[in-house]
Motif scaffolding. Structure first.
Motif, PDB file in Angstrom:
ATOM      1  N   MET A   1     -19.083  78.737 -49.044  1.00  0.00           N
ATOM      2  CA  MET A   1     -20.239  79.473 -49.539  1.00  0.00           C
ATOM      3  C   MET A   1     -21.449  79.234 -48.646  1.00  0.00           C
ATOM      4  O   MET A   1     -22.221  80.140 -48.419  1.00  0.00           O
ATOM      5  N   LEU A   2     -21.584  78.002 -48.162  1.00  0.00           N
ATOM      6  CA  LEU A   2     -22.716  77.696 -47.301  1.00  0.00           C
ATOM      7  C   LEU A   2     -22.651  78.503 -46.009  1.00  0.00           C
ATOM      8  O   LEU A   2     -23.670  79.012 -45.536  1.00  0.00           O
ATOM      9  N   TYR A   3     -21.443  78.658 -45.456  1.00  0.00           N
ATOM     10  CA  TYR A   3     -21.307  79.437 -44.228  1.00  0.00           C
ATOM     11  C   TYR A   3     -21.640  80.902 -44.469  1.00  0.00           C
ATOM     12  O   TYR A   3     -22.219  81.557 -43.614  1.00  0.00           O
ATOM     13  N   PHE A   4     -21.289  81.399 -45.632  1.00  0.00           N
ATOM     14  CA  PHE A   4     -21.635  82.776 -45.994  1.00  0.00           C
ATOM     15  C   PHE A   4     -23.152  82.951 -46.033  1.00  0.00           C
ATOM     16  O   PHE A   4     -23.680  83.939 -45.511  1.00  0.00           O
ATOM     17  N   LEU A   5     -23.853  81.986 -46.618  1.00  0.00           N
ATOM     18  CA  LEU A   5     -25.314  82.048 -46.671  1.00  0.00           C
ATOM     19  C   LEU A   5     -25.920  82.008 -45.273  1.00  0.00           C
ATOM     20  O   LEU A   5     -26.878  82.730 -44.984  1.00  0.00           O
ATOM     21  N   ILE A   6     -25.358  81.191 -44.418  1.00  0.00           N
ATOM     22  CA  ILE A   6     -25.872  81.090 -43.055  1.00  0.00           C
ATOM     23  C   ILE A   6     -25.661  82.400 -42.296  1.00  0.00           C
ATOM     24  O   ILE A   6     -26.563  82.875 -41.603  1.00  0.00           O
ATOM     25  N   VAL A   7     -24.498  83.004 -42.473  1.00  0.00           N
ATOM     26  CA  VAL A   7     -24.217  84.283 -41.800  1.00  0.00           C
ATOM     27  C   VAL A   7     -25.165  85.367 -42.288  1.00  0.00           C
ATOM     28  O   VAL A   7     -25.722  86.129 -41.487  1.00  0.00           O
ATOM     29  N   ILE A   8     -25.385  85.452 -43.582  1.00  0.00           N
ATOM     30  CA  ILE A   8     -26.288  86.467 -44.130  1.00  0.00           C
ATOM     31  C   ILE A   8     -27.721  86.225 -43.649  1.00  0.00           C
ATOM     32  O   ILE A   8     -28.449  87.160 -43.312  1.00  0.00           O
ATOM     33  N   ALA A   9     -28.146  84.958 -43.601  1.00  0.00           N
ATOM     34  CA  ALA A   9     -29.498  84.641 -43.125  1.00  0.00           C
ATOM     35  C   ALA A   9     -29.668  85.026 -41.662  1.00  0.00           C
ATOM     36  O   ALA A   9     -30.710  85.567 -41.273  1.00  0.00           O
ATOM     37  N   VAL A  10     -28.657  84.801 -40.848  1.00  0.00           N
ATOM     38  CA  VAL A  10     -28.726  85.192 -39.433  1.00  0.00           C
ATOM     39  C   VAL A  10     -28.782  86.711 -39.312  1.00  0.00           C
ATOM     40  O   VAL A  10     -29.542  87.247 -38.489  1.00  0.00           O
ATOM     41  N   LEU A  11     -27.998  87.412 -40.120  1.00  0.00           N
ATOM     42  CA  LEU A  11     -28.061  88.878 -40.108  1.00  0.00           C
ATOM     43  C   LEU A  11     -29.444  89.380 -40.500  1.00  0.00           C
ATOM     44  O   LEU A  11     -29.962  90.326 -39.905  1.00  0.00           O
ATOM     45  N   LEU A  12     -30.039  88.747 -41.493  1.00  0.00           N
ATOM     46  CA  LEU A  12     -31.371  89.137 -41.937  1.00  0.00           C
ATOM     47  C   LEU A  12     -32.398  88.908 -40.834  1.00  0.00           C
ATOM     48  O   LEU A  12     -33.255  89.765 -40.594  1.00  0.00           O
ATOM     49  N   LEU A  13     -32.318  87.783 -40.160  1.00  0.00           N
ATOM     50  CA  LEU A  13     -33.242  87.508 -39.060  1.00  0.00           C
ATOM     51  C   LEU A  13     -33.056  88.482 -37.901  1.00  0.00           C
ATOM     52  O   LEU A  13     -34.036  88.950 -37.315  1.00  0.00           O
ATOM     53  N   ALA A  14     -31.826  88.816 -37.584  1.00  0.00           N
ATOM     54  CA  ALA A  14     -31.568  89.775 -36.509  1.00  0.00           C
ATOM     55  C   ALA A  14     -32.097  91.155 -36.879  1.00  0.00           C
ATOM     56  O   ALA A  14     -32.703  91.842 -36.042  1.00  0.00           O
ATOM     57  N   TYR A  15     -31.895  91.547 -38.116  1.00  0.00           N
ATOM     58  CA  TYR A  15     -32.388  92.857 -38.561  1.00  0.00           C
ATOM     59  C   TYR A  15     -33.915  92.899 -38.549  1.00  0.00           C
ATOM     60  O   TYR A  15     -34.511  93.896 -38.144  1.00  0.00           O
ATOM     61  N   ALA A  16     -34.539  91.799 -38.964  1.00  0.00           N
ATOM     62  CA  ALA A  16     -36.002  91.737 -38.914  1.00  0.00           C
ATOM     63  C   ALA A  16     -36.500  91.807 -37.477  1.00  0.00           C
ATOM     64  O   ALA A  16     -37.526  92.438 -37.202  1.00  0.00           O
ATOM     65  N   ALA A  17     -35.786  91.201 -36.545  1.00  0.00           N
ATOM     66  CA  ALA A  17     -36.177  91.268 -35.133  1.00  0.00           C
ATOM     67  C   ALA A  17     -36.089  92.703 -34.611  1.00  0.00           C
ATOM     68  O   ALA A  17     -36.947  93.142 -33.841  1.00  0.00           O
ATOM     69  N   VAL A  18     -35.072  93.436 -35.048  1.00  0.00           N
ATOM     70  CA  VAL A  18     -34.954  94.844 -34.651  1.00  0.00           C
ATOM     71  C   VAL A  18     -36.132  95.646 -35.196  1.00  0.00           C
ATOM     72  O   VAL A  18     -36.717  96.476 -34.488  1.00  0.00           O
ATOM     73  N   LEU A  19     -36.508  95.395 -36.448  1.00  0.00           N
ATOM     74  CA  LEU A  19     -37.638  96.120 -37.034  1.00  0.00           C
ATOM     75  C   LEU A  19     -38.947  95.768 -36.328  1.00  0.00           C
ATOM     76  O   LEU A  19     -39.789  96.643 -36.111  1.00  0.00           O
ATOM     77  N   VAL A  20     -39.115  94.519 -35.948  1.00  0.00           N
ATOM     78  CA  VAL A  20     -40.325  94.112 -35.217  1.00  0.00           C
ATOM     79  C   VAL A  20     -40.371  94.804 -33.857  1.00  0.00           C
ATOM     80  O   VAL A  20     -41.435  95.238 -33.416  1.00  0.00           O
ATOM     81  N   SER A  21     -39.220  94.931 -33.196  1.00  0.00           N
ATOM     82  CA  SER A  21     -39.210  95.622 -31.901  1.00  0.00           C
ATOM     83  C   SER A  21     -39.579  97.103 -32.070  1.00  0.00           C
ATOM     84  O   SER A  21     -40.219  97.680 -31.191  1.00  0.00           O
ATOM     85  N   PHE A  22     -39.188  97.710 -33.186  1.00  0.00           N
ATOM     86  CA  PHE A  22     -39.585  99.091 -33.472  1.00  0.00           C
ATOM     87  C   PHE A  22     -41.104  99.183 -33.546  1.00  0.00           C
ATOM     88  O   PHE A  22     -41.712 100.081 -32.968  1.00  0.00           O
TER      89      PHE A  22
END
Length: 55
Positions: A1-22
């Motif tokens: 479960m912890l690894y799942f949380l880490i993967v989702i958090a990394v996805l969220l950070l990557a998506y936020a970085a894409v939005l910031v670049s926009f």
């Protein structure tokens, strides 16, 4: 479960970085981007609650 949380958090950070670049390029953020952001946040919240209850 912890690894799942880490993967989702990394996805969220990557998506936020894409939005910031926009925004930095002067482009508008598409309306459906807010829906995806809310979905990822809700997924993290649900996973954290499930993990906390399971402990």
């Amino acid at each position: 479960m912890l690894y799942f949380l880490i993967v989702i958090a990394v996805l969220l950070l990557a998506y936020a970085a894409v939005l910031v670049s926009f925004v930095r390029r002067g482009r508008r953020i598409p309306p459906q981007a807010y829906l995806v952001l809310a979905l990822l946040n809700g997924l993290i919240l649900a996973a954290v609650l499930a993990w906390a209850i399971a402990r």
